[in-house]
Design a protein around this motif. Structure first.
Motif, PDB file in Angstrom:
ATOM      1  N   GLY A 139       0.802  -1.210   0.000  1.00 14.29           N
ATOM      2  CA  GLY A 139       0.000   0.000   0.000  1.00 14.29           C
ATOM      3  C   GLY A 139       0.841   1.269   0.000  1.00 14.29           C
ATOM      4  N   LEU A 140       0.144   2.384   0.035  1.00 16.91           N
ATOM      5  CA  LEU A 140       0.800   3.681   0.044  1.00 16.91           C
ATOM      6  C   LEU A 140       1.341   3.996   1.431  1.00 16.91           C
ATOM      7  CD1 LEU A 140      -1.884   5.688  -1.974  1.00 16.91           C
ATOM      8  CD2 LEU A 140       0.232   4.680  -2.849  1.00 16.91           C
ATOM      9  N   GLU A 141       2.504   4.635   1.456  1.00 16.92           N
ATOM     10  CA  GLU A 141       3.099   5.063   2.717  1.00 16.92           C
ATOM     11  C   GLU A 141       3.572   6.501   2.569  1.00 16.92           C
ATOM     12  OE1 GLU A 141       6.374   3.612   6.015  1.00 16.92           O
ATOM     13  OE2 GLU A 141       6.901   3.368   3.896  1.00 16.92           O
ATOM     14  N   TRP A 142       3.077   7.374   3.429  1.00 17.91           N
ATOM     15  CA  TRP A 142       3.533   8.760   3.458  1.00 17.91           C
ATOM     16  C   TRP A 142       4.984   8.793   3.912  1.00 17.91           C
ATOM     17  CZ3 TRP A 142       5.082  11.479   7.883  1.00 17.91           C
ATOM     18  CH2 TRP A 142       5.331  12.845   7.688  1.00 17.91           C
ATOM     19  N   VAL A 143       5.791   9.650   3.247  1.00 20.00           N
ATOM     20  CA  VAL A 143       7.216   9.725   3.568  1.00 20.00           C
ATOM     21  C   VAL A 143       7.577  11.064   4.215  1.00 20.00           C
ATOM     22  CG1 VAL A 143       9.560   9.725   2.624  1.00 20.00           C
ATOM     23  CG2 VAL A 143       7.847   8.112   1.737  1.00 20.00           C
ATOM     24  N   TYR A 153      -8.394   8.081  -2.112  1.00 16.27           N
ATOM     25  CA  TYR A 153      -7.667   7.995  -3.368  1.00 16.27           C
ATOM     26  C   TYR A 153      -7.972   6.674  -4.061  1.00 16.27           C
ATOM     27  CZ  TYR A 153      -5.354  11.806  -1.080  1.00 16.27           C
ATOM     28  OH  TYR A 153      -5.134  12.996  -0.426  1.00 16.27           O
ATOM     29  N   GLN A 154      -8.060   6.758  -5.373  1.00 12.79           N
ATOM     30  CA  GLN A 154      -8.256   5.574  -6.207  1.00 12.79           C
ATOM     31  C   GLN A 154      -6.969   5.308  -6.968  1.00 12.79           C
ATOM     32  OE1 GLN A 154     -10.189   6.063 -10.092  1.00 12.79           O
ATOM     33  NE2 GLN A 154     -11.669   4.510  -9.485  1.00 12.79           N
ATOM     34  N   GLN A 155      -6.518   4.063  -6.936  1.00 12.73           N
ATOM     35  CA  GLN A 155      -5.327   3.701  -7.686  1.00 12.73           C
ATOM     36  C   GLN A 155      -5.661   2.548  -8.626  1.00 12.73           C
ATOM     37  OE1 GLN A 155      -1.812   2.237  -5.562  1.00 12.73           O
ATOM     38  NE2 GLN A 155      -0.493   3.294  -7.036  1.00 12.73           N
ATOM     39  N   LEU A 156      -5.783   2.867  -9.890  1.00 10.23           N
ATOM     40  CA  LEU A 156      -5.996   1.842 -10.901  1.00 10.23           C
ATOM     41  C   LEU A 156      -4.692   1.087 -11.096  1.00 10.23           C
ATOM     42  CD1 LEU A 156      -8.043   4.032 -13.384  1.00 10.23           C
ATOM     43  CD2 LEU A 156      -8.940   2.246 -11.898  1.00 10.23           C
ATOM     44  N   LEU A 172     -10.072  11.230  -4.989  1.00  7.29           N
ATOM     45  CA  LEU A 172     -11.499  10.975  -5.191  1.00  7.29           C
ATOM     46  C   LEU A 172     -12.366  11.850  -4.287  1.00  7.29           C
ATOM     47  CD1 LEU A 172     -12.256   7.135  -5.208  1.00  7.29           C
ATOM     48  CD2 LEU A 172     -12.514   8.758  -7.099  1.00  7.29           C
ATOM     49  N   ILE A 173     -12.002  11.938  -3.031  1.00  8.40           N
ATOM     50  CA  ILE A 173     -12.773  12.663  -2.024  1.00  8.40           C
ATOM     51  C   ILE A 173     -11.802  13.427  -1.145  1.00  8.40           C
ATOM     52  CG2 ILE A 173     -14.263  12.437   0.024  1.00  8.40           C
ATOM     53  CD1 ILE A 173     -15.801  11.742  -2.462  1.00  8.40           C
ATOM     54  N   ALA A 195     -10.153  -1.250  -8.636  1.00  6.24           N
ATOM     55  CA  ALA A 195      -8.946  -0.512  -8.261  1.00  6.24           C
ATOM     56  C   ALA A 195      -8.687  -0.731  -6.779  1.00  6.24           C
ATOM     57  CB  ALA A 195      -9.137   0.976  -8.541  1.00  6.24           C
ATOM     58  N   ASP A 196      -7.586  -0.165  -6.327  1.00  4.56           N
ATOM     59  CA  ASP A 196      -7.296  -0.099  -4.890  1.00  4.56           C
ATOM     60  C   ASP A 196      -7.711   1.281  -4.396  1.00  4.56           C
ATOM     61  OD1 ASP A 196      -4.247  -1.881  -5.502  1.00  4.56           O
ATOM     62  OD2 ASP A 196      -6.133  -2.680  -4.704  1.00  4.56           O
TER      63      ASP A 196
END
Lengths: 118, 110
Positions: free
Chosen positions: A44-48, B37-40, B48-49, B85-86
């Motif tokens: 997943g995403l991680e803020w840096v 956030y949407q990640q295709l 997104l919001i 998506a994620d």
């Protein structure tokens, strides 16, 4: 049109250094906080890190404190991430993004891949 | 482990509705605004919001956000295959002085 273009990603050995850049266009760069976010492969995403408009305030995730430095050059409309003492767990795609009010990341770059491996 | 908790996956049929939850605490969601956030696949995340429930221009009203206490929810109606998506929630954590993301939720449109 707002554009953010990252560069500088590469394969680097553990303990090495790398400097990422993010070239901004289409907006008044000096008026915005900016941020780096990373995404390890399949994760997943991680803020840096975040940096204030004038560069005088910076925030970092604990795992990079003392190793990474966020900076900017408003004259060049550019954001940077200096990464030292790199570890395998720093392997990720690094995205830069523009921050607007209340920590919203409204525009993102396409990302640049950093691979830390021997 | 992420500071914000999301379900790893959700699924629904085309045309149906789905909700994705994001649970936090008083130091993050409880006292700060949430964005989604949407990640295709293979692309950068897309906003997104923002501000809990606001949609940027160009985001269809099929997407909605809400917040109550220390939780936030993303809703998607009229599901389309292109919505696969994620999805990530995000906010600021005032105790950590750090940005935080949820672990992400993979949406499958069956």
């Amino acid at each position: 049109e707002v554009q953010l273009v990252e560069s500088g990603g590469n394969l680097v050995q553990p303990g090495g250094s790398l400097r990422l850049s993010c070239a901004a266009s289409g907006f008044t760069f000096r008026n915005y906080w900016m941020t780096w976010v990373r995404q390890a492969p399949g994760k997943g995403l991680e803020w840096v890190a975040n940096i204030k408009e004038d560069g005088n305030k910076k925030y970092y995730v604990d795992s990079v404190k003392g190793r990474f430095t966020i900076s900017r050059d408003n004259a060049k409309n550019s954001l940077y991430l200096q990464m030292n003492s790199l570890r395998a767990e720093d392997t990720a795609v690094y995205f830069c993004a523009r921050l607007v009010a209340r920590q919203t990341k409204d525009y993102w770059g396409q990302g640049t891949l950093v691979t830390v491996s021997s | 482990q992420s500071v914000l908790t999301q379900p790893p996956s959700v699924s629904a049929a085309p045309g149906q509705k789905v909700t994705i939850s994001c649970s936090g605490s008083s130091s993050n969601i409880g006292n700060n605004y949430v964005s989604w956030y949407q990640q295709l696949p293979g692309t950068a995340p897309k906003l997104l919001i923002y501000d809990n429930d606001k949609r940027p221009s160009g985001i269809p009203d099929r997407f909605s956000g809400s917040k109550s206490g220390t939780s936030a929810t993303l809703g998607i109606t009229g599901l389309q295959t292109g919505d696969e998506a994620d999805y990530y929630c995000a906010t600021w954590d005032s105790s950590l002085s750090a940005g935080v993301f949820g672990g992400g939720t993979k949406l499958t449109v069956l």
